[in-house]
Design an enzyme around this catalytic site. Structure first.
Site, PDB file in Angstrom:
ATOM      1  N   LYS A   1      75.619  79.801 -72.184  1.00 31.22           N
ATOM      2  CA  LYS A   1      76.290  78.587 -72.647  1.00 31.22           C
ATOM      3  C   LYS A   1      75.566  77.350 -72.098  1.00 31.22           C
ATOM      4  CE  LYS A   1      80.600  75.944 -72.356  1.00 31.22           C
ATOM      5  NZ  LYS A   1      82.059  75.998 -72.477  1.00 31.22           N
TER       6      LYS A   1
ATOM      7  N   HIS B   1      64.014 106.141-107.621  1.00 31.79           N
ATOM      8  CA  HIS B   1      64.925 105.003-107.721  1.00 31.79           C
ATOM      9  C   HIS B   1      66.318 105.350-107.198  1.00 31.79           C
ATOM     10  CE1 HIS B   1      62.130 102.305-109.620  1.00 31.79           C
ATOM     11  NE2 HIS B   1      61.775 103.237-110.457  1.00 31.79           N
TER      12      HIS B   1
END
Lengths: 511, 511
Positions: free
Chosen positions: A137, A272
């Site tokens: 932070k 595919h």
């Protein structure tokens, strides 16, 4: 640039600590530490202050409370450019802490090693994440290091900046720190959800480790990467060009099918992401040849996945056509030598790959659709023999095979099979009738035999026309889920034409 | 059962605090609190000790350091059945804290309200998650409450057990607490990754809020749920049966198409997550009619999505066939009345839904494949006019339309179009030739006109045969990505037959 004066070190993973300490000491950075890390630092003969001595508070509760002290956290969290912060630190005789080097109790590793719940819980780190989150932070002033992998970068940074760190460096490390804490708690909350069988918690957290950034996605203008819940993909590429996004997609589609087939006998060919040939035969060569025969044209440039070890004879056969990827549960040395003659073919050893019954998910814009995987193989109690004519043993085997393959074909799916091998697959059509036609066309194009061909449909036939088309093309037995308001008409049609009809309780849509 | 003697309360969301405090006081539970929560408790006229008074340490750094104190954390973390823990608490004059009621600084809400980085950073809670994680770890002895939504459950628990909590309750709350901390840090790390354009971090954390548990998944034997990164799905169901997994899948597929079409004119009809009709026309009725005409049989039981407001005339038309779902950017009152005559039809208002350019993902067993979405619409610079014959304005418009629709059709995809409406879609085939055949068959079945039909292919034709089949069926212009070693042969064929051929730089596989 921020000069580092004081560092707090608390690491569970003590790898490469020595080389780092050398550099920290070089820049006269004061060290604070506790517990095992403190002992290790002293063992390595570096100066270090113990946290309890620093805070004046004893380490208690068997180590559960060590660093959770305002002197530590004010030292990390104070904004250096805020005068009131500086004043408060001074008033309380707190020093600034400019560098936090922490990695956490190995919660994830503990999960791999034990199922002892108390031991697992004890490995939830509280102090570590708190220091890391505080430092992350306050990255504007503080640098945070959360992994020994980052030591070289830290050393570089300190050497380059003469004992200081840049804002870019601190920001990058802060980002990685929040990744680390989010990941850590994601693993914890997934553990709790798992032991509680809570598949759909109010807040779902999914985590993955980057395995590889890919050249691109389904198409060159799309960026892509592959992640794993584990540290690897449980498949091993042993030859060939780098795997692409579409390769991975096809590989997992192929493995899902081949690994679901009876052991040491199954072959799936995928193109595919859809199967174009699937078969089961104890003779490995025959298994492949049958799968290939289902649609030899589509197999061109496809992916072959065998759930057995590939031998020389099969390798020679595989080399006859162009394949993108060959996957198997191992390769005989001579077989591998033959396959490797093709420079580009990707060869994958999937011996370690196992299908896991996980909740799967996919994103749609901001939404995530999640569901349990459709791994349910058909069982005898799922069957209902509804036609007058009943299947013989071989027909039944083929019906089960066809219906199980159906699970993996994009809906609407029609699978024609003979000899436990597909002989026609119709997939991906909005109309079931069209899927029938595609499957039949494939069969007529590539097969000679038409005896004892069975058909499986992933969902019920809404009308008689689909099954009619199949029967006209020589299909002798059909399996389908029941549920249509025209089920009776369909049974009637089967009886009129002497067709075997089996109803299943289970539907197998896949989109 | 654990009797609650002392509770620590620190809540950012102060909703329903009063009713909870009443119950806590009833069971003589001592309260500790700080900052705004302390003030609120005093305002509500309950007794409460301030944290700084309790710890003897001042609240400093503008509230950044309040609860990070060993007296607090030893009180939470001590194992009540461990004699040495009890002894250490006593020696340090620390009390046990049996209940932690904490919710965090509203980081996510702050993101929605501001883009001020400093303000966002300030809303990263450090103390709150620490107390929550400590209490959740020690759930064997401590109860943790992380949301005002849980107050009723806590009140029930205390009332039922006369001021105590059961292990089941504490465990459940612990699980939800770790969900909360994981979610919180996931949002933080996603924020940092976003501002740093870091789409593929080393550790990927995906989070979602449960929107709805679904009756089942793609099939009845699969469990399922839908989540959203946001608090809702940005679509509003205004009529009809509960949405199913397959409905959601189809709805998002349909919205992806319709929202990509020019505003106030586009219709997409979807069946089994594949489009069976797409069109663009400023006349809304015509837009729907054209889309429907593309494959009226597959549209049966399908999903219609219009990117405009539905009026009465169109509603009457929609009611003529059986549709599962109708989606639109709003409905005129009289239109809605007409549509609602069908009891089961699901009506969705998608006015608020916007396509976002997010990284999408899908799981394959333990792996996660991620990639950027294929939202790229074709631009003029992507074109290369390679045949002698060039398209006129209307042909060009149709080519662009067909190629854009192609993005959303499962590969291999062939889209035939006329008047900016599909007239034949071939999808989901391993062989491109088969997709051509399917598209042509659809066109021949449902269309009369065959003039000026254009075709789009999602990837290049590997051989001449595909384009040959299209031209034989009356197609006058073809668009396809280039890249085949036979590109020259294909150009030659186009010139020999007077076909317009356009190459695109972009490929559009979708699996």
């Amino acid at each position: 640039m921020k000069k580092i004066k004081k560092a707090l070190i608390s690491v569970s993973d003590k790898k490469n600590l020595g080389s780092l300490l050398k550099v920290l000491t070089k820049y006269k950075i004061g060290l604070i530490s506790s517990g095992g890390t403190y002992k290790e630092i002293k063992k390595l003969k570096f100066k270090c202050l113990e946290v309890s001595e620093y805070t004046g508070s004893p380490e208690i509760l068997g180590g559960r409370v060590k660093t959770l002290h305002p002197k530590i956290h004010a030292g990390i969290l104070s904004k250096r450019n805020d005068k009131s912060h500086a004043k408060e630190l001074k008033a309380n005789q707190y020093d600034e802490i400019d560098l936090v080097i922490v990695n956490f109790y190995p919660f994830e590793k503990t999960l791999e090693q034990t199922s002892n719940h108390l031991k697992i819980i004890e490995n939830i780190d509280v102090g570590g994440p708190t220091m890391v989150r505080a430092a992350a932070k306050n990255y504007n002033d503080v640098a945070v290091i959360t992994s020994s992998d980052q030591y070289p970068a830290l050393i570089n940074e300190l050497e380059y900046n003469n004992g200081s760190t840049s804002i870019n460096f601190r920001e990058k490390m802060s980002l990685e720190a929040f990744s680390e804490t989010a990941y850590y708690d994601a693993v914890i909350c997934n553990y709790f959800n798992k032991i509680k069988n809570n598949n759909f918690p109010k807040k779902k957290i999914i985590y993955g480790n980057l395995i590889e950034k890919l050249r691109y996605g389904e198409n060159p203008h799309q960026e892509a990467a592959i992640y794993s819940k584990a540290q690897n993909l449980n498949i091993k590429q042993i030859h060939g060009k780098q795997l692409s996004y579409n390769n991975y997609n096809d590989i997992f589609s192929a493995l899902t099918i081949s690994k679901s087939l009876p052991k040491n006998s199954g072959t799936a060919i995928v193109k595919h992401a859809n199967p174009c040939g699937v078969s089961v035969d104890k003779n490995n060569l025959k298994s492949y040849k049958l799968a290939l025969a289902s649609d030899p044209i589509s197999a061109f440039g496809g992916i072959v996945s065998c759930n057995f070890k590939i031998n020389k004879t099969l390798a020679l056969e595989l080399n006859k056509i162009f394949l993108e990827v060959v996957i198997a549960d191992g390769f005989k040395t001579d077989a591998l030598k033959i396959l490797k003659k093709k420079k580009n073919i990707r060869i994958i050893d999937a011996s370690d790959f196992m299908l896991k019954d996980l909740i799967k998910f996919s994103s749609m814009n901001e939404s995530i659709l999640t569901q349990s995987e459709d791994l349910k193989a058909i069982e005898l109690e799922d069957f209902k023999f509804v036609s007058k004519k009943k299947p013989n043993k071989s027909q039944l085997k083929n019906l089960i095979f066809a219906f199980n393959v159906c699970r993996y074909v994009k809906s609407n799916a029609i699978v024609l099979a003979s000899q436990e091998a597909t002989v026609g697959i119709g997939s991906g059509q909005p109309s079931r009738l069209d899927s029938c036609q595609i499957a039949i066309d494939k069969m007529n194009k590539f097969q000679n035999l038409k005896e004892d061909v069975v058909a499986a449909s992933d969902a019920f036939f809404p009308f008689v026309d689909g099954i009619e088309k199949l029967v006209q093309s020589g299909v002798s037995a059909v399996i389908q889920p029941s549920g249509s308001i025209r089920d009776k008409e369909i049974i009637k049609f089967a009886n009129q034409t002497g067709t075997i009809l089996v109803f299943s309780k289970t539907r197998h849509f896949r989109h």
